[in-house]
Design an enzyme around this catalytic site. Structure first.
Site, PDB file in Angstrom:
ATOM      1  N   ASP A   1       0.855  -1.254   0.028  1.00  0.00           N
ATOM      2  CA  ASP A   1      -0.008  -0.052   0.249  1.00  0.00           C
ATOM      3  C   ASP A   1       1.101   1.270  -0.119  1.00  0.00           C
ATOM      4  OD1 ASP A   1      -2.352  -1.619   0.208  1.00  0.00           O
ATOM      5  OD2 ASP A   1      -1.970  -1.806   2.512  1.00  0.00           O
TER       6      ASP A   1
ATOM      7  N   HIS B   1      -3.961  -1.669  -6.811  1.00  0.00           N
ATOM      8  CA  HIS B   1      -3.101  -0.448  -7.186  1.00  0.00           C
ATOM      9  C   HIS B   1      -3.931   0.376  -7.712  1.00  0.00           C
ATOM     10  CE1 HIS B   1       0.771  -3.453  -7.536  1.00  0.00           C
ATOM     11  NE2 HIS B   1       0.013  -3.402  -6.309  1.00  0.00           N
TER      12      HIS B   1
HETATM   13  P1  IMP Z   1      -2.650 -12.618   1.622  1.00  0.00           P
HETATM   14  O1  IMP Z   1      -1.787 -12.288   0.585  1.00  0.00           O
HETATM   15  O2  IMP Z   1      -4.214 -12.542   0.996  1.00  0.00           O
HETATM   16  O3  IMP Z   1      -2.418 -14.258   1.854  1.00  0.00           O
HETATM   17  O4  IMP Z   1      -2.589 -12.068   2.922  1.00  0.00           O
HETATM   18  C1  IMP Z   1      -1.324 -12.168   3.721  1.00  0.00           C
HETATM   19  C2  IMP Z   1      -1.038 -10.857   4.445  1.00  0.00           C
HETATM   20  O5  IMP Z   1      -0.511  -9.881   3.448  1.00  0.00           O
HETATM   21  C3  IMP Z   1      -2.133 -10.028   5.091  1.00  0.00           C
HETATM   22  O6  IMP Z   1      -1.628  -9.368   6.258  1.00  0.00           O
HETATM   23  C4  IMP Z   1      -2.661  -8.961   4.121  1.00  0.00           C
HETATM   24  O7  IMP Z   1      -3.473  -8.146   4.786  1.00  0.00           O
HETATM   25  C5  IMP Z   1      -1.383  -8.630   3.654  1.00  0.00           C
HETATM   26  N1  IMP Z   1      -1.600  -8.246   2.099  1.00  0.00           N
HETATM   27  C6  IMP Z   1      -1.524  -8.868   1.062  1.00  0.00           C
HETATM   28  N2  IMP Z   1      -1.609  -8.140  -0.042  1.00  0.00           N
HETATM   29  C7  IMP Z   1      -1.685  -6.934   0.350  1.00  0.00           C
HETATM   30  C8  IMP Z   1      -1.596  -5.621  -0.295  1.00  0.00           C
HETATM   31  O8  IMP Z   1      -1.542  -5.476  -1.590  1.00  0.00           O
HETATM   32  N3  IMP Z   1      -1.247  -4.436   0.429  1.00  0.00           N
HETATM   33  C9  IMP Z   1      -1.282  -4.598   2.051  1.00  0.00           C
HETATM   34  N4  IMP Z   1      -1.296  -5.778   2.514  1.00  0.00           N
HETATM   35  C10 IMP Z   1      -1.531  -7.021   1.710  1.00  0.00           C
END
Ligand code: IMP
Length: 429
Positions: A13, A41
């Protein structure tokens, strides 16, 4: 210089969408190499705000190739509807999209498993706070060598074999939660539509990128998430399931490290995190809330409120090393002017270093940053187009970041619009 990798240097982010959109005006190829629709994005194009989840943030430029690499996991329904939405907005109307035959596919049971596991762990230890998009289960299947790849969607008999293999492993867990078993026939039927849609868009992405590099074209590789969410080097287990680092761009696209010329990392002027896991500089009180509202810190994918806090320079220095950063992009500098006072963490207590000490065990030490917190300054910052236009406290803040991290600042974002960008160095020299 033809190949530039842009990565998140915090917990995601950081504003990759905007930075890639700005730099993509000079590129012929923009390529995502990891993650899936856990990413969000955001591009602000005049009055329009567009959030991409799978399509690279170069999509606003007609004719610029938008490439999805083998390291990605792709939910085909999400992909198709995202492309349809972008097309309605006048983008991707030519032959821009290319998808790796070797990218893995997120299937309905991956999404179900992600949600079920998060629900099961709800509130307790083991909850990662995932985006529930099926990312983890799809990468698990890939590592277990039963993942479904884009090329399998084009071959129904191979797809069926793969799905039966997954059934043996996954049905038990689904049924234990009272959820229906994998419906192989339904997925094979859905895949017919996906395959028809994919025809003409699939290729060997590594070969495409290599050819572009050899032809002297400019290739922009767009990371997803951020360094501290990296599966190997992030705040494990509170991480995503893929590589978020620059090193992953080569594996995720299918090119060699010798093809890469530069790596820029993006950091906000402060820090945010969404999901569970350590966050040493988190402000849980009113200042954190103020940052959230001033920076509109809500997840672009899930809408979850992000935790907010001060800039963590030891963590940023760590991210710079992990990525071999040659440039640093600082975003949302304008947001800090909404705060009555600003602090920065230059070191952790006892000189603890991330990588050696777990971030849950460090204590951030803060220094106040002088001369901030005037609403008029925010306006001055938002219209700055050169470093010299910035008010001196903001410049001093950038100088302190550069000196502590040891990487030159190459871009500063002072607002969401493309024009609100200070570029101090050419992206493709
Ligand atoms: P997952 O990628 O959905 O398995 O999530 C695993 C961790 O990564 C969690 O804490 C999500 O909030 C974080 N996360 C995954 N993608 C993003 C992103 O694009 N921005 C911020 N946090 C992310």
């Amino acid at each position: 210089m033809t190949t530039l990798i842009v990565v998140g240097a915090q917990w995601g982010d950081e504003g990759k969408g905007k930075v890639v959109d700005v730099l993509a005006s000079q590129a012929q190829v923009v390529a995502r190499y990891a993650g899936g629709n856990n990413a969000g994005h955001t591009l602000v194009l005049g009055a329009r705000k567009i959030v991409t989840h799978l399509v690279p943030s170069g999509c606003a430029y007609p004719g610029t190739a938008c490439v999805l690499g083998a390291g990605m996991v792709i939910d085909m329904d999400v992909f198709q509807s995202e492309v349809a939405e972008l097309q309605r907005a006048g983008m991707l109307l030519g032959d821009e999209l290319r998808v790796s035959l070797d990218a893995h596919v997120i299937l309905p049971f991956h999404r179900q498993l992600d949600g079920l596991r998060e629900d099961q762990a709800s509130g307790g230890a083991g909850r990662i706070g995932t985006t529930r998009r099926g990312i983890g289960p799809a990468y698990e299947a890939k590592a277990a060598r039963r993942g479904v790849r884009v090329r399998d969607l084009l071959d129904p008999s191979r797809l069926r074999v793969r799905l039966e293999q997954n059934k043996q492993h996954v049905d038990f867990e689904l049924q234990r939660h009272g959820v229906a078993a994998i419906d192989v026939d339904a997925i094979v039927r859905a895949a017919e539509g996906w395959a028809a849609w994919l025809r003409g868009k699939v290729c060997d992405v590594g070969a495409l990128v290599e050819a572009a590099v050899r032809a002297g074209q400019r290739v922009l590789c767009e990371g997803a998430q951020g360094a501290l969410l990296d599966l190997d080097h992030g705040t494990y287990p509170y991480v995503t399931s893929s590589t978020t680092l620059a090193g992953g761009a080569c594996a995720g696209l299918g090119i060699g490290p010798t093809r890469v010329d530069a790596v820029w990392g993006i950091t906000k002027a402060y820090t945010t995190r969404v999901g569970a896991g350590p966050f040493p500089t988190c402000e849980r009180g009113p200042l954190g809330e103020l940052l959230r509202s001033a920076g509109d810190e809500y997840g672009a994918t899930t809408g979850r409120p992000r935790d907010c806090g001060w800039l963590d320079l030891p963590a940023l220095r760590h991210a710079a090393r992990l990525n071999g950063l040659t440039g640093l992009c600082v975003t949302k500098l304008d947001v800090l002017a909404a705060l009555p006072s600003v602090q920065v963490c230059r070191r952790y207590a006892d000189g603890a270093e991330p990588g050696e000490v777990l971030l849950e065990d460090v204590v951030a030490e803060y220094e106040p940053v002088p001369g901030w917190g005037d609403p008029q300054l925010r306006e001055r910052i938002a219209v700055a187009r050169r470093l010299e236009d910035l008010p001196s406290p903001a410049r001093a803040y950038l100088d302190a970041i550069e000196a502590t991290v040891g990487v030159p600042i190459t871009l500063v974002s002072v607002g969401p619009d493309r024009a609100q960008t200070i570029l101090t160095r050419a992206a493709f020299g």
